[in-house]
Each structure stands twice: as structure tokens, then as C-alpha cells.
Design a protein around this motif. Structure first.
Motif, short mmCIF file in Angstrom:
data_model
loop_
_atom_site.label_atom_id
_atom_site.label_comp_id
_atom_site.label_asym_id
_atom_site.label_seq_id
_atom_site.Cartn_x
_atom_site.Cartn_y
_atom_site.Cartn_z
N UNK A 83 -18.84 40.71 -40.20
CA UNK A 83 -19.60 41.76 -40.88
C UNK A 83 -21.09 41.42 -40.90
N UNK A 100 -31.80 37.02 -46.29
CA UNK A 100 -30.77 37.85 -45.66
C UNK A 100 -29.38 37.24 -45.85
N UNK A 157 -29.82 44.35 -35.26
CA UNK A 157 -31.15 44.90 -35.45
C UNK A 157 -32.13 43.79 -35.82
N UNK A 158 -31.60 42.86 -36.58
CA UNK A 158 -32.43 41.75 -37.03
C UNK A 158 -33.00 40.96 -35.86
N UNK A 166 -37.22 35.08 -44.91
CA UNK A 166 -36.50 36.24 -44.39
C UNK A 166 -35.05 35.89 -44.06
N UNK A 206 -22.56 41.81 -37.44
CA UNK A 206 -22.65 43.21 -37.07
C UNK A 206 -23.89 43.86 -37.69
N UNK A 207 -24.23 43.38 -38.85
CA UNK A 207 -25.44 43.87 -39.53
C UNK A 207 -26.68 43.32 -38.85
N UNK A 236 -39.11 36.93 -31.72
CA UNK A 236 -40.06 37.19 -30.64
C UNK A 236 -39.40 37.17 -29.28
N UNK A 282 -34.14 41.93 -33.26
CA UNK A 282 -35.35 42.55 -32.70
C UNK A 282 -36.62 41.89 -33.20
N UNK A 283 -36.56 41.38 -34.39
CA UNK A 283 -37.80 40.86 -34.93
C UNK A 283 -38.03 39.41 -34.54
#
Lengths: 200, 200
Positions: B185, B161, B192-193, B157, B188-189, B198, B195-196
Motif C-alpha cells: 500500500x 511520509x 508519484x513521490x 519529507x 503504491x502511494x 531528481x 517524481x520529486x
DNA sequence: CCTCGATCTAGACACTGTCAAGTTAATTGA
DNA sequence: TCAATTAACTTGACAGTGTCTAGATCGAGG
């Protein structure tokens, strides 16, 4: 061009014939098998004929890459159509399947499009076709975007993930897995990814 | 090799000289500027001399790619060292910075390593160096793995990415952004990542 | 000192992209 | 309708490429 037509000095549709020949050469012999002279030979014209349609090898490569983006976009759209469009997450996964399927089916074309070969990316043929695929990738992210910035981030996230996975798969294994195996591996990696969707 | 040494028929260390010449040619003229004859010329030997150290252009490319993986791994490790190793998420982000910095600084080398050019990936030079970088990417994911499978998924993952982001950045823009802009950049993306993970 | 093997040079070949000049065919215009 | 113009293609040439063969040179070991 049926067999009944007598051979003419003019080819008639040499430009697209050269693109088709190039796609064929790529799929048969990889990146380095694509040469102007071989493409001309496959198309049945002299070695210098391509010059009237493509100013240089880079131009032919760009046109072939454009054709690749069309196939690429079609592959994503085909998989998207197979699923219910009411489930945004399923649509994204379907697009990713189309992405991977295209790469497995056309590894050399994929390398030409993304592998660092010099291409003329702005002008019509390649610019338009790549924008098409770009647009498809944007559309599937719309359900997850609250504003322009979050859309851009989501699009880049999805694209990076599937593109990185696909590129690494092609780079690492000399004998690629089947499309089914590759997709299985991708979706096995993805479950954690679904957490960052705002809800599936 | 100082100026006081009289030129010898034997070069002394032609193998590494050719690799260095190749890296230089790549950085100056891109993928297609790397030729056996130019590398030989830069190293100051005849056009056929490389044959005794590299059986073919593919072998030279593979050795140069191996050198690239060493630089690549060093770039990640350098960024990792800059952060406190007690924060697993920060370590991963640091490695990604090293990844992006390497690609921005050596775009043609990056293309050679990952762009679909035929390479001999299994044998010692390239195989060992790429395994090194592979190992680094695995290490930084260890804190997030519960078992072998989750480790493999996390590694893939993260790698997908950052590799996808980097590849697309290099493929899209003719004039790359600065490393700082690219990293901004990317990060900034990434929120959200996180979050996964733990927990950060 | 002499031999021998490793290293490099010189030359050749087929193949490549590209350019220049000539040839053929389709189209246009009167 | 038919000549003139233009587009499409052929032929030939050139420099540059990877790779092969044969020969020259050097360094090390007997």
C-alpha cells in the motif's frame, strides 16, 4: 447552569461536562492527567458518577477524542475558508495549516487521538467525528484525482505527509515551535511536493 | 543465568532484565500493560527493586523506548542491506520497508516511542539510540541533497511520509494488515513521490 | 575477618479504575 | 395529584498502581 440555579442532585448535562473537563485536564497536564476521578471532580460530581455515562475510562477517552476530531476538522475547515477555493494546491496547503495549528494548540488531545491509546473507534461518537475529518481530507484531494485509486493514493499521500510531520514535531521537541514556525518549516519542505501535483 | 546457579539476593543484571520484561509486556498487552510492578514480577524481583535502576516509570519507559530505537534502526539497516546501494531511490524505499516492518512487528513499542507518552529524550540511553535512527534516515537522503537545507527538507519529507503512513495505519485499523500488505500500500502511494527525486 | 556500600525486600501511602449498594430526584402513569 | 418507577448520583470498598522509607542481605575491599 447559572449561579442562580440551586444545586441539584442531578447534574443535568454531566456527559458533556465530563468531556469538557477531560479536554481541560489534557491541555493542562498531558495524557496522564486525564483520569475519571479528576474529570468527575472538575465536573463537581462524585468519583463514581461518570460510570453512568461512560462504562470505562476508555469510553471517556473515546468521547474526548471524538470532540477532538470535531475541533480538528473545524480547524482545517477554518483555514480552507480563508483561501480562494479555485486553487486546489492552496486549499491543500490551507488544510495542512489547520492540521498543524490544531496539533500545536492541542498536543495532548492530538496524542490521545493518534498516539496509540486504546480507543473505541467504530461506534457513533468517535466513528462519526473522525469520518468527518476523513471526509474533509478526501475533498481537498478531489481536484488531483483521475479515478478512485489515484484519489486514495493522493489522500493518503497528503495525510501521511502532514500527519507525519506533525507527529514528529510533537515527539521531538519538548517545547514545540509556534504554529507559524511549524507551518513555515512544513511549507519549506513542501515545495518539491508541489511538483507531483499535475499543475498548480 | 542458568538453572544450575543458585538464586542470589542480587539479580546480577536487573536493569536489562527489566527492559526485556517491559518489551515483552508491551508486545503482549499494549501500552497500558507496561507497569513497574509487572516488569519487576516478570524479572523475578520485588515490586520496589526497579527503583534502584529506574527512578520512575518514565525512566523505565525511556530505556525501553531506547531499546526500541535500536531495534528500529536495525530493521531499517537490514532492509537497506538487502538492496544494491547504488540505487538511491531503492535504498530509501528499503529503509521505509524496514520502518513499516518494525511498526507492524512492534506496534506498542512504536506507540511508546512516538505516541506522546512522556519520555526523557535528551539523556544518554534514549538520546543516543534515537540519534542513531535519525542518522540512518539522514544518510539515505544524502544522494538527493544539494546543500544542507535541501538535505534537511528531503530527510523531513521522507521521514514524514513513512512515519505518517505508518502511524495512521496503526491508528486506524485495530487489526493491522500484514507487513507485506502495508508495504504494498505504501509503495503504491509512492510512485508519484518518485517524481520529486531528481532522477531514479 | 570485618566493614561498608550496593542491591534488593517489606511495608506503607495516596491515587487509580471499577464494582456493589444505597440515596435522591425526576418522570411517568393512573 | 400523587404514588411508583426509573434514572442519576453518592458512599464505600477492593485490587492494582507509582513511589517513599526502613530494614535485610550480599559482594567486594581493606
Amino acid at each position: 447552569m447559572t449561579a442562580s440555579e440551586k444545586p441539584s442532585h442531578h447534574h443535568g448535562n454531566l456527559r458533556s461536562a465530563l468531556i469538557n473537563a477531560g479536554v481541560q485536564l489534557l491541555s493542562e497536564g498531558g495524557l496522564e492527567a486525564l483520569t475519571l476521578r479528576k474529570a468527575a471532580s472538575v465536573a463537581g460530581v462524585s468519583h463514581a458518577a461518570p460510570a453512568h455515562h461512560f462504562a470505562s475510562l476508555t469510553n471517556l477517552r473515546s468521547a474526548i477524542a471524538a470532540a477532538g476530531f470535531d475541533i480538528f476538522d473545524a480547524s482545517m475547515k477554518r483555514e480552507i475558508k480563508k483561501v480562494s477555493s479555485s486553487n486546489p494546491s492552496a486549499v491543500i496547503r490551507a488544510a495542512c495549516r489547520g492540521y498543524i495549528i490544531f496539533a500545536i494548540d492541542n498536543p495532548a488531545l492530538f496524542s490521545l487521538m493518534f498516539g496509540g491509546t486504546e480507543l473505541i473507534r467504530e461506534e457513533p461518537p468517535l466513528g462519526a467525528s473522525s469520518s468527518l475529518a476523513y471526509e474533509t481530507l478526501t475533498q481537498i484531494c478531489l481536484p488531483y484525482s483521475r479515478d478512485a485509486k489515484s484519489l486514495e493514493n493522493m489522500r493518503m499521500l497528503v495525510w501521511s505527509l502532514v500527519h507525519g510531520f506533525t507527529s514528529l514535531m510533537l515527539a521531538q521537541q519538548k517545547n514545540f515551535p509556534s504554529a507559524d514556525d511549524a507551518i513555515r518549516q512544513f511549507e519549506e519542505m513542501l515545495p518539491d511536493f508541489s511538483k507531483l501535483q499535475n499543475g498548480e
